[in-house]
Design a protein around this motif. Structure first.
Motif, short mmCIF file in Angstrom:
data_model
loop_
_atom_site.label_atom_id
_atom_site.label_comp_id
_atom_site.label_asym_id
_atom_site.label_seq_id
_atom_site.Cartn_x
_atom_site.Cartn_y
_atom_site.Cartn_z
N ILE A 33 50.91 -16.61 -79.55
CA ILE A 33 52.09 -16.37 -80.20
C ILE A 33 53.04 -17.44 -79.83
O ILE A 33 53.87 -17.91 -80.82
CB ILE A 33 52.51 -14.92 -79.77
N LEU A 34 53.05 -17.94 -78.77
CA LEU A 34 54.23 -19.15 -78.56
C LEU A 34 53.57 -19.95 -79.54
O LEU A 34 54.54 -20.74 -79.90
CB LEU A 34 54.03 -19.33 -77.27
N VAL A 35 52.25 -20.54 -79.66
CA VAL A 35 51.85 -21.67 -80.46
C VAL A 35 52.32 -21.35 -81.88
O VAL A 35 52.77 -22.42 -82.34
CB VAL A 35 50.29 -21.88 -80.14
N VAL A 36 52.25 -20.20 -82.15
CA VAL A 36 52.71 -19.77 -83.77
C VAL A 36 54.18 -20.12 -83.81
O VAL A 36 54.61 -20.95 -84.77
CB VAL A 36 52.41 -18.52 -84.06
N TYR A 126 56.37 -28.71 -72.23
CA TYR A 126 56.49 -27.46 -71.84
C TYR A 126 55.35 -26.59 -72.21
O TYR A 126 54.74 -25.73 -71.45
CB TYR A 126 57.75 -26.82 -72.11
N TYR A 127 55.04 -26.74 -73.56
CA TYR A 127 53.93 -25.89 -74.14
C TYR A 127 52.68 -26.41 -73.27
O TYR A 127 51.68 -25.34 -72.93
CB TYR A 127 53.70 -26.15 -75.49
N VAL A 128 52.54 -27.49 -72.85
CA VAL A 128 51.23 -27.78 -72.27
C VAL A 128 51.23 -27.08 -70.88
O VAL A 128 50.17 -26.86 -70.42
CB VAL A 128 51.06 -29.37 -72.30
N ALA A 129 52.46 -27.29 -70.26
CA ALA A 129 52.55 -26.83 -68.90
C ALA A 129 52.32 -25.24 -68.99
O ALA A 129 51.61 -24.61 -68.02
CB ALA A 129 54.01 -26.88 -68.16
#
Length: 178
Positions: A33-36, A126-129
Motif C-alpha cells: 500500500i505504501l508502494v502504491v 526511506y522506502y528502501v529502509a
C-alpha cells in the motif's frame, strides 16, 4: 482542483488503509500500500509538470502527503517494535518541523520550495529502509540511520533554498518579512 492534486489527496486516503492493514498483522501487504502511495506521488508530479498543472496548493500538499504518510509508517513501525524509538524521534522531529515550518511560512505569504530531486531521493531511500525493516534484514536499522542523516542534510539544503528564494522575493520590492 486538478488530477495531480486529486492523486496527492489519494495518498492521504491511503494512510488509514495502510494503518489498518499493518495493525491487522500484514506488514508486507501494508508495504505494498505504501508502494502504491509512492507511485501516486510519482504520477502526480509527472502529470503536473508535463501538463503545466503545478499549483500552489499542489506545491504545499505534495510534501505534506509524503511526510504524513511517512510519519504514519514510522509510528506503525515504532509501535510494533520494528524500529528503535530514537530513530522514530529523529524522523518525527525532522518531519514535523518541516511540516510546521512550511505551513507557517506558506500562510505568511512566503514562497515554498517545491519538492525537488533531493527530496524525492530521500523518500525513495526511506522506502528502501522500510522494505528492509519489513523483511527483517539484519542491516535494516543501520541503513535507516544512514537515511535519517541524509534526510537532515537534505532538510538543511531545503532551508537554504527557502531562504534564498524568499530573499530574492524581498529584494524585488516585496514588503514581506520573515
Amino acid at each position: 482542483m486538478n488530477v495531480p492534486n486529486l492523486l496527492t489527496l489519494s495518498r492521504f486516503v491511503l494512510i488509514p488503509v495502510y494503518l489498518v492493514v499493518f495493525f491487522e498483522g500484514y506488514p508486507k501487504t501494508a508495504f505494498l500500500i505504501l508502494v502504491v502511495a509512492g507511485l501516486t506521488d510519482i504520477l502526480d508530479g509527472y502529470w503536473a509538470r508535463s501538463r503545466g498543472l503545478i499549483t500552489p496548493l499542489g506545491i504545499m500538499l505534495d510534501p505534506l502527503a509524503d511526510k504524513t504518510m511517512m510519519l504514519a509508517v514510522m509510528i506503525s513501525l515504532l509501535i510494533s517494535g520494528m524500529i528503535p524509538w530514537q530513530a522514530a524521534a529523529a524522523i518525527f522531529i525532522r518531519d514535523i518541523g518541516m511540516i510546521i515550518g512550511s505551513a507557517f511560512f506558506h500562510f505568511r505569504g512566503k514562497r515554498t520550495v517545491p519538492a525537488n530531486m533531493l527530496g524525492k531521493l530521500t523518500t525513495v531511500l526511506y522506502y528502501v529502509a522500510i522494505l528492509f525493516i519489513v523483511f527483517e534484514l539484519s542491516f535494516a536499522t543501520t541503513y535507516l540511520w544512514f537515511v535519517i542523516v541524509i534526510s537532515f542534510i537534505v532538510s538543511v539544503i531545503y532551508i537554504i533554498q527557502f531562504a534564498l528564494l524568499n530573499a530574492n522575493k524581498a529584494g524585488t520590492g516585496s514588503n514581506s518579512k520573515i
